[in-house]
Design a protein around this motif. Structure first.
Motif, PDB file in Angstrom:
ATOM      1  N   ASN A 191      36.721  27.501  36.782  1.00  0.00           N
ATOM      2  CA  ASN A 191      37.953  26.865  36.303  1.00  0.00           C
ATOM      3  C   ASN A 191      39.042  27.866  35.955  1.00  0.00           C
ATOM      4  O   ASN A 191      39.925  27.571  35.158  1.00  0.00           O
ATOM      5  CB  ASN A 191      37.652  25.994  35.078  1.00  0.00           C
ATOM      6  CG  ASN A 191      36.768  24.833  35.430  1.00  0.00           C
ATOM      7  OD1 ASN A 191      36.945  24.208  36.471  1.00  0.00           O
ATOM      8  ND2 ASN A 191      35.783  24.552  34.593  1.00  0.00           N
ATOM      9  N   GLY A 192      38.981  29.059  36.491  1.00  0.00           N
ATOM     10  CA  GLY A 192      40.019  30.050  36.219  1.00  0.00           C
ATOM     11  C   GLY A 192      39.888  30.735  34.876  1.00  0.00           C
ATOM     12  O   GLY A 192      40.863  31.265  34.357  1.00  0.00           O
ATOM     13  N   ALA A 193      38.689  30.734  34.300  1.00  0.00           N
ATOM     14  CA  ALA A 193      38.430  31.407  33.013  1.00  0.00           C
ATOM     15  C   ALA A 193      39.429  30.977  31.953  1.00  0.00           C
ATOM     16  O   ALA A 193      40.010  31.807  31.247  1.00  0.00           O
ATOM     17  CB  ALA A 193      38.410  32.919  33.203  1.00  0.00           C
ATOM     18  N   LYS A 194      39.640  29.681  31.821  1.00  0.00           N
ATOM     19  CA  LYS A 194      40.624  29.155  30.871  1.00  0.00           C
ATOM     20  C   LYS A 194      40.283  29.472  29.420  1.00  0.00           C
ATOM     21  O   LYS A 194      41.177  29.544  28.589  1.00  0.00           O
ATOM     22  CB  LYS A 194      40.746  27.643  31.047  1.00  0.00           C
ATOM     23  CG  LYS A 194      41.371  27.247  32.361  1.00  0.00           C
ATOM     24  CD  LYS A 194      41.438  25.742  32.499  1.00  0.00           C
ATOM     25  CE  LYS A 194      41.969  25.351  33.851  1.00  0.00           C
ATOM     26  NZ  LYS A 194      41.946  23.904  34.044  1.00  0.00           N
ATOM     27  N   LEU A 222      40.606  45.988  29.880  1.00  0.00           N
ATOM     28  CA  LEU A 222      41.534  45.748  30.989  1.00  0.00           C
ATOM     29  C   LEU A 222      40.821  45.178  32.217  1.00  0.00           C
ATOM     30  O   LEU A 222      41.427  44.427  32.991  1.00  0.00           O
ATOM     31  CB  LEU A 222      42.276  47.033  31.338  1.00  0.00           C
ATOM     32  CG  LEU A 222      43.277  47.501  30.278  1.00  0.00           C
ATOM     33  CD1 LEU A 222      43.894  48.834  30.680  1.00  0.00           C
ATOM     34  CD2 LEU A 222      44.358  46.445  30.030  1.00  0.00           C
ATOM     35  N   THR A 223      39.541  45.481  32.375  1.00  0.00           N
ATOM     36  CA  THR A 223      38.764  44.870  33.453  1.00  0.00           C
ATOM     37  C   THR A 223      38.658  43.369  33.232  1.00  0.00           C
ATOM     38  O   THR A 223      38.829  42.580  34.165  1.00  0.00           O
ATOM     39  CB  THR A 223      37.360  45.502  33.535  1.00  0.00           C
ATOM     40  OG1 THR A 223      37.494  46.891  33.808  1.00  0.00           O
ATOM     41  CG2 THR A 223      36.517  44.842  34.615  1.00  0.00           C
ATOM     42  N   ILE A 224      38.397  42.972  32.007  1.00  0.00           N
ATOM     43  CA  ILE A 224      38.314  41.539  31.687  1.00  0.00           C
ATOM     44  C   ILE A 224      39.666  40.873  31.909  1.00  0.00           C
ATOM     45  O   ILE A 224      39.738  39.781  32.480  1.00  0.00           O
ATOM     46  CB  ILE A 224      37.807  41.337  30.245  1.00  0.00           C
ATOM     47  CG1 ILE A 224      36.338  41.775  30.162  1.00  0.00           C
ATOM     48  CG2 ILE A 224      37.969  39.884  29.801  1.00  0.00           C
ATOM     49  CD1 ILE A 224      35.792  41.889  28.764  1.00  0.00           C
ATOM     50  N   VAL A 225      40.746  41.512  31.488  1.00  0.00           N
ATOM     51  CA  VAL A 225      42.091  40.970  31.713  1.00  0.00           C
ATOM     52  C   VAL A 225      42.351  40.826  33.210  1.00  0.00           C
ATOM     53  O   VAL A 225      42.797  39.776  33.690  1.00  0.00           O
ATOM     54  CB  VAL A 225      43.176  41.858  31.058  1.00  0.00           C
ATOM     55  CG1 VAL A 225      44.568  41.461  31.524  1.00  0.00           C
ATOM     56  CG2 VAL A 225      43.085  41.774  29.548  1.00  0.00           C
ATOM     57  N   GLY A 226      42.062  41.884  33.980  1.00  0.00           N
ATOM     58  CA  GLY A 226      42.308  41.852  35.420  1.00  0.00           C
ATOM     59  C   GLY A 226      41.500  40.785  36.132  1.00  0.00           C
ATOM     60  O   GLY A 226      42.030  40.037  36.968  1.00  0.00           O
ATOM     61  N   THR A 256      40.219  38.079  34.818  1.00  0.00           N
ATOM     62  CA  THR A 256      40.697  36.761  34.385  1.00  0.00           C
ATOM     63  C   THR A 256      41.963  36.383  35.134  1.00  0.00           C
ATOM     64  O   THR A 256      42.081  35.254  35.641  1.00  0.00           O
ATOM     65  CB  THR A 256      40.963  36.758  32.866  1.00  0.00           C
ATOM     66  OG1 THR A 256      39.754  37.099  32.190  1.00  0.00           O
ATOM     67  CG2 THR A 256      41.441  35.396  32.401  1.00  0.00           C
ATOM     68  N   MET A 257      42.895  37.312  35.241  1.00  0.00           N
ATOM     69  CA  MET A 257      44.131  37.025  35.961  1.00  0.00           C
ATOM     70  C   MET A 257      43.854  36.781  37.451  1.00  0.00           C
ATOM     71  O   MET A 257      44.475  35.919  38.071  1.00  0.00           O
ATOM     72  CB  MET A 257      45.134  38.169  35.776  1.00  0.00           C
ATOM     73  CG  MET A 257      45.552  38.383  34.320  1.00  0.00           C
ATOM     74  SD  MET A 257      46.177  36.889  33.519  1.00  0.00           S
ATOM     75  CE  MET A 257      47.710  36.689  34.391  1.00  0.00           C
ATOM     76  N   TRP A 258      42.931  37.535  38.015  1.00  0.00           N
ATOM     77  CA  TRP A 258      42.555  37.352  39.422  1.00  0.00           C
ATOM     78  C   TRP A 258      41.987  35.952  39.630  1.00  0.00           C
ATOM     79  O   TRP A 258      42.340  35.258  40.581  1.00  0.00           O
ATOM     80  CB  TRP A 258      41.523  38.405  39.808  1.00  0.00           C
ATOM     81  CG  TRP A 258      41.109  38.368  41.245  1.00  0.00           C
ATOM     82  CD1 TRP A 258      40.425  37.366  41.885  1.00  0.00           C
ATOM     83  CD2 TRP A 258      41.344  39.355  42.231  1.00  0.00           C
ATOM     84  NE1 TRP A 258      40.217  37.692  43.187  1.00  0.00           N
ATOM     85  CE2 TRP A 258      40.768  38.916  43.425  1.00  0.00           C
ATOM     86  CE3 TRP A 258      41.968  40.586  42.204  1.00  0.00           C
ATOM     87  CZ2 TRP A 258      40.810  39.656  44.590  1.00  0.00           C
ATOM     88  CZ3 TRP A 258      41.993  41.319  43.373  1.00  0.00           C
ATOM     89  CH2 TRP A 258      41.429  40.853  44.549  1.00  0.00           C
TER      90      TRP A 258
END
Length: 157
Positions: free
Chosen positions: A34-37, A79-83, A85-87
């Motif tokens: 679900n896009g890691a909402k 930043l890996t988690i941020v990247g 999640t955004m991906w």
């Protein structure tokens, strides 16, 4: 040992162990369809900024390369988690299908549902590496626990 030594030991141990704590979150983001909402990008960016500030402090004020390295790795984990999640969110947005619900409110619009398209799998290579690492850590943990089991129990398990 002094209280300061114990404090430094706890600080070093916990901030090093924190590096392992990113992998379950990375795996969850990868597997979320679900896009890691549920992941707060703002929170992880704030953690990244705090880690960068600590890297700066370690290099400029305390001249502690080990501390700077640990917090730089923590920044990389955040930043890996941020990247990822955004991906995932970008992949869902690009491939997410309209279920037709929004068209029902438009006068004269068709109420026919649009078939779903395949969703993005995200960065597959990173996800496979994270899975491999988590499985490897779990295997090592299981092996270390088996060594601690009394010999009378080992033939049953």
């Amino acid at each position: 040992m002094t209280l300061a030594d114990y404090s430094f030991g706890a600080f070093a141990f916990l901030n090093t162990a924190r590096l392992l704590g990113y992998f379950p979150q990375i795996v969850r983001v990868h597997r979320d369809s679900n896009g890691a909402k549920a992941v707060s990008v703002f929170t992880w960016l704030l953690f990244s900024a705090a880690n960068i500030a600590t890297v700066s402090y370690a290099m400029i004020v305390s001249h502690d390369a080990a501390m700077a390295t640990i917090f730089a790795l923590n920044t990389l984990g955040c930043l890996t988690i941020v990247g990822l999640t955004m991906w995932r969110r970008a992949g869902i947005r690009k491939t997410g299908a309209d279920d037709g619900a929004s068209n029902e409110r438009i006068f004269g619009a068709s109420t026919e549902k649009v078939p779903l398209r395949a969703k993005s799998q995200g960065p597959q290579i990173l996800a496979e590496m994270a899975d491999w690492l988590v499985v490897g850590l779990l295997r090592r943990s299981a092996r270390s626990h088996r060594r601690r089991i009394p010999s009378a129990w080992t033939h049953e398990h």
